[in-house]
Design a protein around this motif. Structure first.
Motif, PDB file in Angstrom:
ATOM      1  N   PHE A   1      49.324 -34.778 -20.168  1.00 13.36           N
ATOM      2  CA  PHE A   1      50.768 -34.558 -20.117  1.00 13.36           C
ATOM      3  C   PHE A   1      51.192 -34.013 -18.756  1.00 13.36           C
ATOM      4  CE2 PHE A   1      50.521 -34.149 -24.949  1.00 13.36           C
ATOM      5  CZ  PHE A   1      50.972 -35.448 -25.135  1.00 13.36           C
ATOM      6  N   GLY A   2      50.295 -33.250 -18.105  1.00 15.95           N
ATOM      7  CA  GLY A   2      50.574 -32.795 -16.749  1.00 15.95           C
ATOM      8  C   GLY A   2      50.655 -33.961 -15.786  1.00 15.95           C
ATOM      9  N   PHE A   3      49.724 -34.919 -15.937  1.00 14.18           N
ATOM     10  CA  PHE A   3      49.774 -36.134 -15.122  1.00 14.18           C
ATOM     11  C   PHE A   3      51.088 -36.876 -15.350  1.00 14.18           C
ATOM     12  CE2 PHE A   3      44.862 -36.819 -14.924  1.00 14.18           C
ATOM     13  CZ  PHE A   3      44.777 -35.714 -14.107  1.00 14.18           C
ATOM     14  N   THR A   4      51.520 -36.888 -16.602  1.00 12.17           N
ATOM     15  CA  THR A   4      52.758 -37.583 -16.943  1.00 12.17           C
ATOM     16  C   THR A   4      53.951 -36.951 -16.244  1.00 12.17           C
ATOM     17  OG1 THR A   4      51.860 -38.195 -19.113  1.00 12.17           O
ATOM     18  CG2 THR A   4      54.244 -38.323 -18.844  1.00 12.17           C
ATOM     19  N   ILE A   5      53.960 -35.617 -16.154  1.00 11.62           N
ATOM     20  CA  ILE A   5      55.053 -34.925 -15.468  1.00 11.62           C
ATOM     21  C   ILE A   5      55.092 -35.321 -13.994  1.00 11.62           C
ATOM     22  CG2 ILE A   5      55.854 -32.651 -14.702  1.00 11.62           C
ATOM     23  CD1 ILE A   5      54.841 -31.533 -17.362  1.00 11.62           C
ATOM     24  N   VAL A   6      53.900 -35.382 -13.372  1.00 12.92           N
ATOM     25  CA  VAL A   6      53.823 -35.827 -11.979  1.00 12.92           C
ATOM     26  C   VAL A   6      54.391 -37.231 -11.843  1.00 12.92           C
ATOM     27  CG1 VAL A   6      52.242 -36.477 -10.108  1.00 12.92           C
ATOM     28  CG2 VAL A   6      51.856 -34.360 -11.399  1.00 12.92           C
ATOM     29  N   ASN A   7      54.035 -38.101 -12.786  1.00 12.90           N
ATOM     30  CA  ASN A   7      54.512 -39.480 -12.743  1.00 12.90           C
ATOM     31  C   ASN A   7      56.023 -39.569 -12.905  1.00 12.90           C
ATOM     32  OD1 ASN A   7      51.804 -39.957 -12.621  1.00 12.90           O
ATOM     33  ND2 ASN A   7      51.620 -40.889 -14.638  1.00 12.90           N
ATOM     34  N   VAL A   8      56.579 -38.703 -13.735  1.00 13.73           N
ATOM     35  CA  VAL A   8      58.031 -38.697 -13.931  1.00 13.73           C
ATOM     36  C   VAL A   8      58.739 -38.313 -12.628  1.00 13.73           C
ATOM     37  CG1 VAL A   8      59.938 -37.507 -15.081  1.00 13.73           C
ATOM     38  CG2 VAL A   8      57.977 -38.285 -16.413  1.00 13.73           C
ATOM     39  N   PHE A   9      58.213 -37.299 -11.931  1.00 13.48           N
ATOM     40  CA  PHE A   9      58.807 -36.904 -10.653  1.00 13.48           C
ATOM     41  C   PHE A   9      58.679 -38.027  -9.620  1.00 13.48           C
ATOM     42  CE2 PHE A   9      58.560 -32.487 -12.200  1.00 13.48           C
ATOM     43  CZ  PHE A   9      59.804 -32.023 -11.791  1.00 13.48           C
ATOM     44  N   CYS A  10      57.533 -38.710  -9.641  1.00  7.20           N
ATOM     45  CA  CYS A  10      57.355 -39.845  -8.731  1.00  7.20           C
ATOM     46  C   CYS A  10      58.339 -40.953  -9.070  1.00  7.20           C
ATOM     47  CB  CYS A  10      55.913 -40.352  -8.819  1.00  7.20           C
ATOM     48  SG  CYS A  10      55.494 -41.611  -7.591  1.00  7.20           S
TER      49      CYS A  10
END
Length: 228
Positions: A187-196
């Motif tokens: 889910f942390g990776f997902t947050i990074v992806n959302v910002f990207c």
């Protein structure tokens, strides 16, 4: 290229770098786990299946592959809008895949006890011994079998008439800790992806504005070097 567009492009590359690192991390870690699974005996094998390891590795590879599309589009956002738009849609697919995998792992935590009690019987002895002899888990020492004097693998200090308690609590504590770390990372990776994703959308909008100004300027007789 306007200064504002250059600034947005710099932010985009920052988030893209983080996005790429999440993919590389998942790809490298997934490959390591798959190699270790071939050797057998790692306690992790009781927590996540080989199919989950493969899924994580594949998602990591896809992230790295889609990052290349983003890099190509980001180097010249005005000329390569198609790459940026494609990157946006690819990121949506990646985020959905990561959320799906994270959901599967999270759901597994809800039914661990019922899963492990039956799975202990079919686990290889090397895996059972790994749990019986595990001393790295805080608060848990030597244990034998899954429940007291049941399905004990005779090894080391474990015998059929052992006085050590079963490994049920240790297995569940290890699995709970491991799975929580795993899906939290996902889910942390997902947050990074959302910002990207957001930075890419902003870059696309900025390049659209820049392209419109350039076209208007050309109609008025102004010239632009290396613009479109």
């Amino acid at each position: 290229m306007a200064p504002s567009l250059k600034k947005i492009q710099a932010y985009f590359y920052g988030f893209l770098a983080l996005y790429t690192l999440t993919g590389l991390g998942a790809l490298i870690l997934g490959n390591m786990w798959l190699q270790q699974s071939d050797e057998g005996g790692a306690p992790r094998e009781a927590v996540i299946s080989r199919s989950i390891e493969k899924a994580g590795t594949i998602i990591g590879g896809i992230v790295v592959g889609t990052a290349v599309v983003g890099i190509i589009g980001g180097t010249s956002p005005i000329r390569r809008k198609l790459f940026l738009v494609s990157f946006v849609w690819l990121m949506i697919a990646v985020v959905l895949a990561e959320l799906g995998l994270g959901g599967v792992i999270w759901f597994k935590t809800l039914r661990m006890r019922s899963l492990f009690q039956s799975q202990w019987e079919i686990w290889p002895n090397s895996l059972k011994i790994a749990f019986q002899d595990m001393t790295s888990l805080s608060g848990y020492g030597q244990c034998c079998g899954y429940q007291f004097r049941q399905s004990v693998v005779v090894s080391g200090t474990c015998t059929t008439n052992t006085l050590f308690e079963g490994c049920e609590e240790k297995v569940n504590a290890f699995a709970d800790s491991y799975l929580r770390k795993l899906y939290t990372s996902l889910f942390g990776f997902t947050i990074v992806n959302v910002f990207c994703f957001i930075s890419t959308v902003i870059l696309v909008q900025a390049r659209n504005d820049e392209e419109r100004y350039i076209r208007i300027g050309r109609k008025e007789g102004r010239t632009y070097m290396n613009s479109i």
